[in-house]
Design an enzyme around this catalytic site. Structure first.
Site, PDB file in Angstrom:
ATOM      1  N   ASN A 236       0.856  -1.178   0.000  1.00 50.84           N
ATOM      2  CA  ASN A 236       0.000   0.000   0.000  1.00 50.84           C
ATOM      3  C   ASN A 236       0.898   1.236   0.000  1.00 50.84           C
ATOM      4  OD1 ASN A 236      -2.444  -1.425   0.094  1.00 50.84           O
ATOM      5  ND2 ASN A 236      -2.332  -1.618   2.314  1.00 50.84           N
TER       6      ASN A 236
ATOM      7  N   VAL B 147       0.915   2.619   8.081  1.00 55.13           N
ATOM      8  CA  VAL B 147       2.231   2.651   8.728  1.00 55.13           C
ATOM      9  C   VAL B 147       3.234   3.094   7.669  1.00 55.13           C
ATOM     10  CG1 VAL B 147       3.987   1.344   9.963  1.00 55.13           C
ATOM     11  CG2 VAL B 147       1.553   0.790  10.306  1.00 55.13           C
TER      12      VAL B 147
ATOM     13  N   HIS C 218       6.742  -1.587   3.840  1.00 53.19           N
ATOM     14  CA  HIS C 218       6.444  -2.977   4.151  1.00 53.19           C
ATOM     15  C   HIS C 218       5.577  -3.584   3.065  1.00 53.19           C
ATOM     16  CE1 HIS C 218       3.144  -0.582   5.787  1.00 53.19           C
ATOM     17  NE2 HIS C 218       2.354  -1.618   5.536  1.00 53.19           N
TER      18      HIS C 218
HETATM   19  P1  AMP Z   1      -0.733  -0.731   5.929  1.00 56.06           P
HETATM   20  O1  AMP Z   1      -2.153  -0.405   6.306  1.00 56.06           O
HETATM   21  O2  AMP Z   1      -0.545  -1.198   4.512  1.00 56.06           O
HETATM   22  O3  AMP Z   1       0.197   0.402   6.306  1.00 56.06           O
HETATM   23  O4  AMP Z   1      -0.326  -1.986   6.795  1.00 56.06           O
HETATM   24  C1  AMP Z   1      -0.070  -1.925   8.161  1.00 56.06           C
HETATM   25  C2  AMP Z   1      -0.393  -3.270   8.721  1.00 56.06           C
HETATM   26  O5  AMP Z   1       0.242  -3.403   9.956  1.00 56.06           O
HETATM   27  C3  AMP Z   1      -1.881  -3.541   8.932  1.00 56.06           C
HETATM   28  O6  AMP Z   1      -2.305  -4.668   8.159  1.00 56.06           O
HETATM   29  C4  AMP Z   1      -1.986  -3.791  10.430  1.00 56.06           C
HETATM   30  O7  AMP Z   1      -2.926  -4.797  10.768  1.00 56.06           O
HETATM   31  C5  AMP Z   1      -0.564  -4.197  10.772  1.00 56.06           C
HETATM   32  N1  AMP Z   1      -0.177  -3.940  12.157  1.00 56.06           N
HETATM   33  C6  AMP Z   1      -0.353  -2.794  12.855  1.00 56.06           C
HETATM   34  N2  AMP Z   1       0.131  -2.919  14.100  1.00 56.06           N
HETATM   35  C7  AMP Z   1       0.627  -4.175  14.187  1.00 56.06           C
HETATM   36  C8  AMP Z   1       1.270  -4.922  15.218  1.00 56.06           C
HETATM   37  N3  AMP Z   1       1.499  -4.381  16.436  1.00 56.06           N
HETATM   38  N4  AMP Z   1       1.641  -6.193  14.964  1.00 56.06           N
HETATM   39  C9  AMP Z   1       1.413  -6.733  13.749  1.00 56.06           C
HETATM   40  N5  AMP Z   1       0.829  -6.088  12.720  1.00 56.06           N
HETATM   41  C10 AMP Z   1       0.433  -4.819  12.936  1.00 56.06           C
END
Ligand code: AMP
Length: 125
Positions: free
Chosen positions: A91, A100, A104
């Site tokens: 994303n 985030v 990733h």
């Molecule tokens: P994005 O929305 O593409 O930025 O992806 C961020 C991802 O990080 C989401 O799918 C969340 O569910 C995941 N996420 C956020 N916090 C955590 C955490 N503490 N442990 C594992 N995954 C997380």
């Protein structure tokens, strides 16, 4: 701290072991852990330990070898946990679902070939 001077990302805090995560792969430069809110039977986040790249476009421009290493780790995870066909999602930007801003990939798939990933999982990341 991130390059912009903001607080460390949640992924940097996982890398520092400040908050827990189920880590499934780790190299010198890359770490992968189970997504806390999985959208597929297999849903793993693969990220760089270096927090300086906010998204895949920045990473590709700034360190293509590191992007290739991230993709190789993603493929290894998919080989271990899925039937071998999988979705790899970066994303890029809040309007595209990025929450985030620490580059990733999402590795998404299923252990069994009979389990198809719905297209709706693209829209709900
Ligand atoms: P994005 O929305 O593409 O930025 O992806 C961020 C991802 O990080 C989401 O799918 C969340 O569910 C995941 N996420 C956020 N916090 C955590 C955490 N503490 N442990 C594992 N995954 C997380």
């Amino acid at each position: 701290m991130s390059p912009s001077g903001s607080q460390p990302s949640i992924f940097s805090r996982i890398i520092a072991r400040e908050i827990p995560a189920t880590i499934v792969a780790e190299t010198e430069h890359i770490i992968a852990f189970l997504d806390i809110a999985p959208k597929a039977p297999v849903h793993v986040v693969v990220t760089t330990k270096d927090p300086q790249y906010q998204n895949v476009v920045e990473l590709a421009a700034g360190n293509p070898a590191l992007l290739a290493e991230l993709v190789a780790v993603a493929e290894q995870i998919a080989a271990e946990r899925t039937h071998g066909q999988f979705r790899l999602v970066f994303n890029t930007g809040a309007a595209a679902g990025q929450s985030v801003f620490h580059v990733h990939a999402h590795v998404m798939g299923s252990p069994e070939l009979t389990d198809q990933l719905g297209e709706d999982s693209l829209g709900t990341l």
